[in-house]
Design a protein around this motif. Structure first.
Motif, short mmCIF file in Angstrom:
data_model
loop_
_atom_site.label_atom_id
_atom_site.label_comp_id
_atom_site.label_asym_id
_atom_site.label_seq_id
_atom_site.Cartn_x
_atom_site.Cartn_y
_atom_site.Cartn_z
N ARG A 26 0.85 -1.19 0.00
CA ARG A 26 0.00 0.00 0.00
C ARG A 26 0.88 1.23 0.00
O ARG A 26 1.90 1.29 0.70
CB ARG A 26 -0.90 0.02 1.23
CG ARG A 26 -1.95 -1.05 1.22
CD ARG A 26 -3.09 -0.64 0.30
NE ARG A 26 -3.94 -1.80 0.05
CZ ARG A 26 -4.60 -1.98 -1.07
NH1 ARG A 26 -4.53 -1.11 -2.04
NH2 ARG A 26 -5.34 -3.03 -1.23
N ASP A 27 0.50 2.21 -0.79
CA ASP A 27 1.22 3.48 -0.84
C ASP A 27 0.95 4.23 0.46
O ASP A 27 -0.21 4.47 0.79
CB ASP A 27 0.72 4.30 -2.04
CG ASP A 27 1.49 5.58 -2.27
OD1 ASP A 27 2.12 6.07 -1.31
OD2 ASP A 27 1.46 6.07 -3.40
N PRO A 28 2.01 4.57 1.22
CA PRO A 28 1.78 5.24 2.50
C PRO A 28 1.06 6.59 2.36
O PRO A 28 0.37 7.01 3.28
CB PRO A 28 3.18 5.44 3.07
CG PRO A 28 4.14 4.92 2.08
CD PRO A 28 3.39 4.34 0.93
N ASP A 70 -1.29 7.22 0.08
CA ASP A 70 -2.66 6.98 -0.37
C ASP A 70 -2.94 5.50 -0.18
O ASP A 70 -2.58 4.68 -1.02
CB ASP A 70 -2.83 7.39 -1.83
CG ASP A 70 -4.23 7.14 -2.36
OD1 ASP A 70 -5.09 6.61 -1.61
OD2 ASP A 70 -4.48 7.47 -3.53
N ARG A 71 -3.57 5.14 0.90
CA ARG A 71 -3.79 3.74 1.26
C ARG A 71 -4.59 2.96 0.21
O ARG A 71 -4.60 1.74 0.22
CB ARG A 71 -4.49 3.64 2.62
CG ARG A 71 -3.72 4.21 3.77
CD ARG A 71 -2.50 3.40 4.16
NE ARG A 71 -2.86 2.05 4.58
CZ ARG A 71 -2.04 1.02 4.51
NH1 ARG A 71 -0.83 1.16 4.06
NH2 ARG A 71 -2.44 -0.16 4.90
N ARG A 72 -5.28 3.66 -0.70
CA ARG A 72 -6.02 2.96 -1.76
C ARG A 72 -5.10 2.53 -2.88
O ARG A 72 -5.44 1.64 -3.65
CB ARG A 72 -7.12 3.86 -2.32
CG ARG A 72 -8.19 4.20 -1.30
CD ARG A 72 -9.07 5.30 -1.81
NE ARG A 72 -8.24 6.50 -1.95
CZ ARG A 72 -8.59 7.59 -2.60
NH1 ARG A 72 -9.75 7.68 -3.16
NH2 ARG A 72 -7.78 8.63 -2.65
N ALA A 73 -3.94 3.18 -2.99
CA ALA A 73 -3.02 2.91 -4.10
C ALA A 73 -2.00 1.84 -3.72
O ALA A 73 -1.75 1.58 -2.54
CB ALA A 73 -2.30 4.20 -4.48
N VAL A 74 -1.42 1.23 -4.75
CA VAL A 74 -0.42 0.18 -4.57
C VAL A 74 0.90 0.65 -5.19
O VAL A 74 0.91 1.31 -6.22
CB VAL A 74 -0.88 -1.12 -5.27
CG1 VAL A 74 0.20 -2.17 -5.28
CG2 VAL A 74 -2.13 -1.65 -4.60
N VAL A 75 1.99 0.28 -4.53
CA VAL A 75 3.34 0.53 -5.05
C VAL A 75 4.03 -0.82 -5.21
O VAL A 75 3.99 -1.66 -4.31
CB VAL A 75 4.15 1.44 -4.10
CG1 VAL A 75 5.58 1.59 -4.58
CG2 VAL A 75 3.50 2.80 -3.99
N VAL A 76 4.65 -1.00 -6.36
CA VAL A 76 5.36 -2.24 -6.66
C VAL A 76 6.85 -1.98 -6.48
O VAL A 76 7.37 -0.97 -6.97
CB VAL A 76 5.08 -2.70 -8.10
CG1 VAL A 76 5.79 -4.02 -8.40
CG2 VAL A 76 3.59 -2.82 -8.36
N ARG A 77 7.53 -2.90 -5.78
CA ARG A 77 8.97 -2.74 -5.61
C ARG A 77 9.66 -4.09 -5.69
O ARG A 77 9.07 -5.13 -5.40
CB ARG A 77 9.29 -2.04 -4.30
CG ARG A 77 8.96 -2.79 -3.06
CD ARG A 77 9.38 -2.02 -1.78
NE ARG A 77 8.93 -2.74 -0.61
CZ ARG A 77 9.61 -3.73 -0.05
NH1 ARG A 77 10.77 -4.10 -0.52
NH2 ARG A 77 9.12 -4.36 1.00
#
Length: 161
Positions: free
Chosen positions: A93-95, A97-104
């Motif tokens: 989860r993107d810190p 924006d909790r609705r968004a996702v971050v790929v790493r």
């Protein structure tokens, strides 16, 4: 009246043609090598491409990666599913924006991937030893510009579709 092309212009065309042919050959060799690496780690070529884009550009949301890779979002979802199942990436989860996702990329697996490319990296290091710093700068400049030209051609091709 003769329309004879000066020898230096003819030589320039021949050299330019050799460069283009060499770039095509390099593209094929790199694709074959990447395919072999992908077979070893049970990843498709497109999976390796996305993993490399993440390694180069850092964590990003799937939409940005989809654009960067030139993939339809649904196709990218399948790629990310395979990469996540294989333990290559994580989707957090993107810190901001909790609705968004971050790929790493997961660092341990990135080190494992680097190991598969060690031979190629060593070969390129050895090749570079034969060139002066000024020649290396010219080669680096050429490759950077060639990459930009490739991106521009890809963007234009995509816009025409």
């Amino acid at each position: 009246m003769s329309s004879k092309v000066p020898e230096d212009a003819r030589q320039r065309r021949r050299t330019t043609a050799t460069i283009k042919e060499s770039l095509r050959g390099l593209r094929v060799q790199l694709a074959l090598f990447n395919h072999q690496v992908g077979s070893r780690v049970d990843l498709k070529d497109v999976d390796l491409d996305c993993l490399d884009l993440l390694a180069q550009h850092g964590p990003q949301n799937p939409t940005a990666l989809s654009r960067r890779a030139g993939l339809h979002p649904a196709t990218l979802t399948g790629v990310l599913d395979r990469l996540e199942r294989g333990g290559w990436i994580t989707r957090d989860r993107d810190p901001s924006d909790r609705r968004a996702v971050v790929v790493r990329v997961l660092p341990d697996r990135n080190a494992e991937m680097f190991e598969h490319y060690r031979g190629m990296n060593t070969a390129i290091d050895d090749l570079c030893e034969a060139y002066s710093p000024a020649e290396l700068a010219a080669i680096a400049d050429f490759l950077t510009r060639a990459t930009a030209a490739g991106k521009q051609a890809t963007d234009q091709f995509t816009e025409q579709a």
